[in-house]
Design a protein around this motif. Structure first.
Motif, short mmCIF file in Angstrom:
data_model
loop_
_atom_site.label_atom_id
_atom_site.label_comp_id
_atom_site.label_asym_id
_atom_site.label_seq_id
_atom_site.Cartn_x
_atom_site.Cartn_y
_atom_site.Cartn_z
N GLY A 220 68.13 -91.75 17.90
CA GLY A 220 67.19 -91.32 18.92
C GLY A 220 65.75 -91.24 18.42
N GLY A 221 65.59 -91.28 17.09
CA GLY A 221 64.24 -91.22 16.52
C GLY A 221 63.42 -92.46 16.82
N VAL A 222 64.05 -93.55 17.25
CA VAL A 222 63.29 -94.75 17.59
C VAL A 222 62.98 -94.80 19.08
CG1 VAL A 222 64.08 -96.11 15.63
CG2 VAL A 222 65.42 -96.13 17.73
N THR A 223 63.14 -93.67 19.75
CA THR A 223 62.57 -93.46 21.08
C THR A 223 61.33 -92.57 20.89
OG1 THR A 223 63.74 -91.40 21.58
CG2 THR A 223 64.92 -93.47 21.98
N VAL A 224 60.72 -92.16 21.98
CA VAL A 224 59.57 -91.24 21.86
C VAL A 224 60.03 -89.80 21.70
CG1 VAL A 224 58.03 -92.73 23.15
CG2 VAL A 224 59.39 -91.03 24.39
N TYR A 225 61.33 -89.59 21.53
CA TYR A 225 61.88 -88.24 21.50
C TYR A 225 62.42 -87.82 20.14
CZ TYR A 225 61.73 -89.15 26.53
OH TYR A 225 61.34 -89.49 27.79
N ASN A 226 61.80 -88.34 19.05
CA ASN A 226 62.19 -87.81 17.74
C ASN A 226 61.88 -86.31 17.69
OD1 ASN A 226 63.23 -88.37 15.02
ND2 ASN A 226 61.20 -87.74 14.35
N ASN A 227 60.83 -85.93 18.37
CA ASN A 227 60.58 -84.52 18.69
C ASN A 227 61.03 -84.34 20.15
OD1 ASN A 227 59.55 -82.09 19.63
ND2 ASN A 227 57.49 -82.41 18.85
N PRO A 228 62.17 -83.68 20.38
CA PRO A 228 62.72 -83.65 21.74
C PRO A 228 62.31 -82.43 22.56
CG PRO A 228 64.35 -82.80 20.21
CD PRO A 228 63.11 -83.11 19.40
N ALA A 229 61.27 -81.70 22.13
CA ALA A 229 60.96 -80.41 22.74
C ALA A 229 60.60 -80.52 24.22
CB ALA A 229 59.83 -79.73 21.97
N PHE A 230 59.64 -81.40 24.56
CA PHE A 230 59.22 -81.47 25.96
C PHE A 230 60.33 -82.04 26.83
CE2 PHE A 230 56.52 -82.96 29.54
CZ PHE A 230 55.91 -81.76 29.83
N LEU A 231 61.10 -82.98 26.28
CA LEU A 231 62.26 -83.51 27.01
C LEU A 231 63.26 -82.40 27.31
CD1 LEU A 231 64.03 -85.86 28.07
CD2 LEU A 231 64.90 -86.10 25.75
N LEU A 232 63.49 -81.53 26.35
CA LEU A 232 64.42 -80.41 26.56
C LEU A 232 63.93 -79.51 27.69
CD1 LEU A 232 66.98 -78.94 25.54
CD2 LEU A 232 65.51 -77.67 23.97
N PHE A 233 62.62 -79.23 27.71
CA PHE A 233 62.06 -78.45 28.81
C PHE A 233 62.30 -79.13 30.15
CE2 PHE A 233 58.27 -78.52 31.60
CZ PHE A 233 58.45 -77.28 32.21
N LEU A 234 62.06 -80.44 30.22
CA LEU A 234 62.25 -81.17 31.47
C LEU A 234 63.71 -81.13 31.92
CD1 LEU A 234 60.02 -84.33 30.84
CD2 LEU A 234 59.46 -82.31 32.21
N MET A 235 64.63 -81.29 30.98
CA MET A 235 66.05 -81.30 31.35
C MET A 235 66.54 -79.92 31.76
SD MET A 235 67.74 -84.13 28.79
CE MET A 235 69.29 -84.10 29.73
N ALA A 236 65.83 -78.89 31.35
CA ALA A 236 66.21 -77.53 31.74
C ALA A 236 65.61 -77.11 33.08
CB ALA A 236 65.78 -76.54 30.66
N THR A 237 64.64 -77.87 33.58
CA THR A 237 63.92 -77.41 34.77
C THR A 237 63.85 -78.41 35.92
OG1 THR A 237 61.82 -78.14 33.77
CG2 THR A 237 62.47 -75.84 33.40
N LEU A 238 63.80 -79.72 35.66
CA LEU A 238 63.66 -80.69 36.74
C LEU A 238 64.93 -80.74 37.61
CD1 LEU A 238 61.85 -83.76 35.12
CD2 LEU A 238 60.88 -81.92 36.52
N PRO A 239 64.79 -80.76 38.92
CA PRO A 239 65.96 -80.76 39.81
C PRO A 239 66.99 -81.86 39.55
CG PRO A 239 63.99 -80.25 41.07
CD PRO A 239 63.53 -80.60 39.68
N PRO A 240 66.60 -83.12 39.24
CA PRO A 240 67.63 -84.14 39.04
C PRO A 240 68.62 -83.84 37.91
CG PRO A 240 65.49 -85.17 39.35
CD PRO A 240 65.24 -83.71 39.19
N TYR A 241 68.20 -83.02 36.95
CA TYR A 241 69.09 -82.71 35.83
C TYR A 241 70.06 -81.58 36.14
CZ TYR A 241 66.14 -85.74 32.97
OH TYR A 241 65.47 -86.82 32.46
N GLU A 242 69.88 -80.91 37.29
CA GLU A 242 70.85 -79.94 37.81
C GLU A 242 71.06 -78.71 36.92
OE1 GLU A 242 72.03 -79.83 40.69
OE2 GLU A 242 71.67 -81.83 41.49
#
Length: 392
Positions: A220-242
């Protein structure tokens, strides 16, 4: 996941054996929480509600979610590092012995020409992960195992579809529907962790059957999410992630833990030096560094930053409310350490060579641990967690 009260998120960067640095930050966090709540046996899975990681951070995040104390995770790393990151090719060992990874040896290592496939064995890493994750009864533990005490996010890249694949054990997620033949919750947990750590060139890719479709996964480090912090926030709050947890600086705490950052500055660089060899060596690390900083910056802009080192000499650390957003979406803490020569000197670690703290160098685990411990003692404070109680 539906428990009342403020939610706490923990994100852990990738970084090879520099995971030792992150572990020292986590040791300090665990110690602060134990003292604050008067519990000598408290583990991080009791405090945090959602834990996510990429690459080496995925290993650590999984063990945290399984309920291991940090000292035990660190023991696993210390015992297994030389096995997990053991070179698979004798030519690489010779190259390291006679000149390290400089010059042509570094070039050949980077493009993978010292091995017919990868520089490290697949079996050793997989075996170490499987040994700790274990099984559910007679079956392999899956992403849906009840052994996981928190929500867990693992970041990998699907090379077959050319896309990042963030996978979570959230039972309400779209592709975690138990009626689906390709339900993600049925995927072996150890294999997903291995996929997230499959750094190209260094490790073979991981092939996983998802229903009737076979995909090839890499780190996963070869995506933009080697630091996954903001992605984690989005997955915890955006409606599509439930999951859809409430936002607000008093409702959500995001703690992000790094594995060391170092800008590869070279003020003597000349334009005619930037040939194919130079770019092969430098571009991957440069892109990963830029992406990690960008994720950190997004967190500091949309969250109220409680603690964190300066991002650069112009922006500073953005601690407090020096960003023109009236309503912050979460409280944010970033723990990381500058492992350049200058950064090590500022920590009083003049005796540590900056070349000793590299992602795949298992010969200097003690130095990595020392860097992490000194940085953690300097930067982690119990006040960083004020207002977010233990709700389990």
């Amino acid at each position: 996941m539906d428990r009342a009260g403020p939610k706490k998120l923990l994100a852990i960067d990738g970084g090879g054996v520099r995971g030792f640095i992150a572990l020292e930050f986590l040791m300090r966090i665990e110690a602060c929480l134990r003292e604050r709540f008067g519990r000598d046996d408290l583990v991080l899975s009791e405090y945090f509600d959602y834990v996510g990681g990429t690459s080496t951070g995925a290993i650590i995040a999984t063990f945290v979610s399984l309920g291991f104390p940090v000292a035990q995770i660190r023991d696993f790393y210390r015992a297994g590092a030389k096995t997990m990151f053991d070179p698979a090719n004798v030519f690489l060992r010779i190259a390291r012995k006679f000149g390290g990874e400089s010059g042509i040896a570094k070039f050949l290592s980077t493009v993978g020409l010292l091995s017919s496939s990868s520089m490290f064995t697949q079996k050793a890493l997989a075996a170490e992960i499987k040994a700790v994750i274990g099984v559910d009864g007679d079956d392999e533990a899956t992403l849906g195992t009840e052994k996981l005490r928190t929500l867990l996010l693992l970041v990998m890249r699907n090379a077959s579809t050319d896309s990042p694949w963030p996978l979570s054990n959230n039972p309400r997620a779209k592709y975690n529907d138990r009626t689906l033949k390709d339900c993600n919750l049925d995927l072996p947990l150890w294999q997903l962790v291995r996929a997230s750590t499959a750094a190209p060139v260094f490790f073979p890719p991981e092939v996983i059957d998802v229903g009737e479709q076979r995909f090839i996964f890499v780190d996963g480090g070869v995506t933009v999410y080697n630091n996954p912090a903001f992605l984690l926030f989005l997955m915890a709050t955006l409606p599509p992630y439930e999951v859809q947890w409430a936002t607000g600086e008093d409702k959500l705490l995001l703690v992000s833990v790094g594995t060391g950052l170092s800008e590869n500055a070279n003020l003597e660089l000349r334009a005619n030096q930037m040939n194919v060899l130079y770019n092969v060596q430098s571009l991957p690390a440069a892109l990963m560094f830029a992406a990690a900083v960008e994720q950190d910056l997004l967190c500091r802009v949309f969250g109220k930053t409680r603690a964190g080192e300066a991002l650069d000499s112009e922006i500073g650390d953005l601690v407090g409310n020096r960003v023109p957003l009236a309503d912050k979406l979460f409280s944010y803490v970033r723990y990381n350490v500058d492992i350049s020569r200058q950064g090590l000197d500022r920590l009083g670690l003049k005796g540590i060579d900056e070349s000793a703290v590299q992602p795949f160098d298992v010969a200097h685990l003690a130095e990595l641990q020392q860097v992490g411990k000194v940085a953690a003692e300097r930067h982690v404070s119990a006040s960083d967690f004020a207002g977010f109680a233990l709700t389990r």
